[in-house]
Design a protein around this motif. Structure first.
Motif, PDB file in Angstrom:
ATOM      1  N   LEU A 191       0.834  -1.202   0.000  1.00  0.00           N
ATOM      2  CA  LEU A 191       0.000   0.000   0.000  1.00  0.00           C
ATOM      3  C   LEU A 191       0.869   1.251   0.000  1.00  0.00           C
ATOM      4  N   ASP A 192       1.908   1.256   0.817  1.00  0.00           N
ATOM      5  CA  ASP A 192       2.816   2.408   0.857  1.00  0.00           C
ATOM      6  C   ASP A 192       3.471   2.637  -0.504  1.00  0.00           C
ATOM      7  N   LYS A 193       3.904   1.553  -1.133  1.00  0.00           N
ATOM      8  CA  LYS A 193       4.547   1.662  -2.446  1.00  0.00           C
ATOM      9  C   LYS A 193       3.568   2.216  -3.479  1.00  0.00           C
ATOM     10  N   ALA A 194       2.322   1.723  -3.468  1.00  0.00           N
ATOM     11  CA  ALA A 194       1.326   2.205  -4.420  1.00  0.00           C
ATOM     12  C   ALA A 194       1.019   3.678  -4.197  1.00  0.00           C
ATOM     13  N   LEU A 195       0.935   4.096  -2.941  1.00  0.00           N
ATOM     14  CA  LEU A 195       0.663   5.505  -2.637  1.00  0.00           C
ATOM     15  C   LEU A 195       1.802   6.400  -3.132  1.00  0.00           C
ATOM     16  N   ARG A 196       3.029   5.950  -2.960  1.00  0.00           N
ATOM     17  CA  ARG A 196       4.174   6.733  -3.453  1.00  0.00           C
ATOM     18  C   ARG A 196       4.155   6.825  -4.973  1.00  0.00           C
ATOM     19  N   ARG A 197       3.815   5.726  -5.627  1.00  0.00           N
ATOM     20  CA  ARG A 197       3.745   5.734  -7.091  1.00  0.00           C
ATOM     21  C   ARG A 197       2.661   6.694  -7.577  1.00  0.00           C
ATOM     22  N   GLN A 198       1.533   6.726  -6.895  1.00  0.00           N
ATOM     23  CA  GLN A 198       0.462   7.629  -7.306  1.00  0.00           C
ATOM     24  C   GLN A 198       0.853   9.086  -7.077  1.00  0.00           C
ATOM     25  N   GLU A 199       1.523   9.356  -5.975  1.00  0.00           N
ATOM     26  CA  GLU A 199       1.978  10.729  -5.712  1.00  0.00           C
ATOM     27  C   GLU A 199       2.972  11.169  -6.780  1.00  0.00           C
ATOM     28  N   ARG A 200       3.897  10.276  -7.150  1.00  0.00           N
ATOM     29  CA  ARG A 200       4.864  10.614  -8.198  1.00  0.00           C
ATOM     30  C   ARG A 200       4.165  10.858  -9.527  1.00  0.00           C
ATOM     31  N   ALA A 201       3.143  10.064  -9.812  1.00  0.00           N
ATOM     32  CA  ALA A 201       2.418  10.232 -11.073  1.00  0.00           C
ATOM     33  C   ALA A 201       1.764  11.607 -11.158  1.00  0.00           C
ATOM     34  N   LEU A 202       1.310  12.120 -10.019  1.00  0.00           N
ATOM     35  CA  LEU A 202       0.627  13.410 -10.013  1.00  0.00           C
ATOM     36  C   LEU A 202       1.592  14.589 -10.006  1.00  0.00           C
ATOM     37  N   THR A 203       2.824  14.363  -9.542  1.00  0.00           N
ATOM     38  CA  THR A 203       3.754  15.487  -9.402  1.00  0.00           C
ATOM     39  C   THR A 203       4.886  15.487 -10.424  1.00  0.00           C
ATOM     40  N   ALA A 204       5.165  14.340 -11.056  1.00  0.00           N
ATOM     41  CA  ALA A 204       6.328  14.242 -11.945  1.00  0.00           C
ATOM     42  C   ALA A 204       6.244  15.220 -13.109  1.00  0.00           C
ATOM     43  N   GLY A 205       5.116  15.176 -13.829  1.00  0.00           N
ATOM     44  CA  GLY A 205       4.993  16.032 -15.005  1.00  0.00           C
ATOM     45  C   GLY A 205       4.492  17.419 -14.678  1.00  0.00           C
ATOM     46  N   ARG A 206       3.825  17.557 -13.541  1.00  0.00           N
ATOM     47  CA  ARG A 206       3.243  18.825 -13.121  1.00  0.00           C
ATOM     48  C   ARG A 206       2.362  19.438 -14.201  1.00  0.00           C
ATOM     49  N   SER A 207       1.735  18.597 -15.015  1.00  0.00           N
ATOM     50  CA  SER A 207       0.804  19.100 -16.021  1.00  0.00           C
ATOM     51  C   SER A 207      -0.583  19.159 -15.415  1.00  0.00           C
ATOM     52  N   ASP A 208      -1.379  20.077 -15.890  1.00  0.00           N
ATOM     53  CA  ASP A 208      -2.726  20.238 -15.371  1.00  0.00           C
ATOM     54  C   ASP A 208      -3.676  20.434 -16.555  1.00  0.00           C
ATOM     55  N   PRO A 209      -4.502  19.435 -16.893  1.00  0.00           N
ATOM     56  CA  PRO A 209      -4.680  18.177 -16.156  1.00  0.00           C
ATOM     57  C   PRO A 209      -3.531  17.201 -16.410  1.00  0.00           C
ATOM     58  N   PRO A 210      -3.453  16.124 -15.618  1.00  0.00           N
ATOM     59  CA  PRO A 210      -2.383  15.138 -15.817  1.00  0.00           C
ATOM     60  C   PRO A 210      -2.422  14.560 -17.219  1.00  0.00           C
ATOM     61  N   ASP A 211      -1.247  14.280 -17.781  1.00  0.00           N
ATOM     62  CA  ASP A 211      -1.180  13.739 -19.129  1.00  0.00           C
ATOM     63  C   ASP A 211      -1.432  12.233 -19.127  1.00  0.00           C
ATOM     64  N   ALA A 212      -1.435  11.651 -20.329  1.00  0.00           N
ATOM     65  CA  ALA A 212      -1.771  10.230 -20.470  1.00  0.00           C
ATOM     66  C   ALA A 212      -0.794   9.340 -19.716  1.00  0.00           C
ATOM     67  N   ALA A 213       0.499   9.708 -19.719  1.00  0.00           N
ATOM     68  CA  ALA A 213       1.493   8.883 -19.017  1.00  0.00           C
ATOM     69  C   ALA A 213       1.251   8.896 -17.516  1.00  0.00           C
ATOM     70  N   ALA A 214       0.877  10.054 -16.977  1.00  0.00           N
ATOM     71  CA  ALA A 214       0.596  10.146 -15.544  1.00  0.00           C
ATOM     72  C   ALA A 214      -0.630   9.323 -15.175  1.00  0.00           C
ATOM     73  N   ILE A 215      -1.654   9.389 -16.023  1.00  0.00           N
ATOM     74  CA  ILE A 215      -2.872   8.622 -15.757  1.00  0.00           C
ATOM     75  C   ILE A 215      -2.577   7.129 -15.812  1.00  0.00           C
TER      76      ILE A 215
END
Length: 230
Positions: free
Chosen positions: A120-144
């Motif tokens: 669960l901790d690993k999945a939460l970290r992966r989701q946080e990275r997905a939302l912050t890595a590209g910093r696009s708004d809205p998130p891009d296809a790779a983040a989704i």
């Protein structure tokens, strides 16, 4: 008489997927990720060209996808990607909630909730990275895509902690439909990614606290959010 010592067994060599398997997985992944939305016309020739294959394995792949209700085949007209009907989406969410709430309750009752914590901790970290890595708004296809993969890992870890093989089997049967639905919902409403992550954190906290009723309550809220945008 002493038998001669045998050396270590040679490593097994993975069997490469067949041409039909390649065509099947390639097309199925594109449908599940939403790259081929419902109603999209798809020809065998297109897939042949993309993968450098002949028509026979691609035709076999299309037949498999039609049997899974992902494609509708039309004689001499190629194929259409079958949309996920709202009723099917609602059914998938209903079954997902029932299985996961029961699995969480069993994991807590049997004292195995902590087994899920690392995943669960690993999945939460992966989701946080997905939302912050590209910093696009809205998130891009790779983040989704990254967020949805972690979403599956999160919920599957909870079911796995129950050590209920039937629940795991049923989760496996639902996985393709769940992933398709997740991609569909998050592509249309990427604004829901952050609230979903917040709910995941609350789910992890409830599981860690041994609060089965609290877990079920947050899960119901989580599912209701998706149902509200079908």
């Amino acid at each position: 008489m002493t038998s001669p010592e045998r050396g270590p067994a040679p490593p097994s060599v993975p069997v490469p997927p067949s041409a039909a398997d390649r065509a099947y997985q390639h097309t199925k992944d594109a449908i599940i990720r939403g790259e081929l939305p419902g109603g999209t016309a798809l020809s065998e020739v297109t897939v042949c060209s993309e993968l450098g294959l002949s028509r026979t394995p691609v035709h076999e792949a299309f037949l498999r996808l039609a049997a899974e209700n992902l494609l509708t085949l039309a004689s001499r007209k190629g194929a259409l990607v079958r949309p996920m009907a709202p009723s099917e989406a609602a059914d998938v969410l209903e079954m997902r909630e029932a299985v996961e709430a029961s699995a969480a309750r069993r994991a807590i009752a049997d004292g195995r909730a902590a087994e899920a914590a690392p995943a669960l901790d690993k999945a939460l970290r992966r989701q946080e990275r997905a939302l912050t890595a590209g910093r696009s708004d809205p998130p891009d296809a790779a983040a989704i895509k990254a967020f949805v993969a972690a979403d599956d890992a999160f919920h599957t870890a909870v079911v796995a902690a129950s050590r209920n093989p039937i629940a795991l089997h049923f989760t496996g049967l639902l996985r393709d439909r769940q992933q398709r639905l997740r991609h569909q919902l998050m592509r249309v409403h990427p604004d829901q990614l952050r609230p979903a992550l917040d709910q995941h954190r609350r789910l992890a906290a409830a599981l860690a606290a041994g609060d089965a009723d609290g877990y079920a309550s947050v899960l119901s809220e989580h599912i209701a959010m998706h149902q509200g945008i079908l």
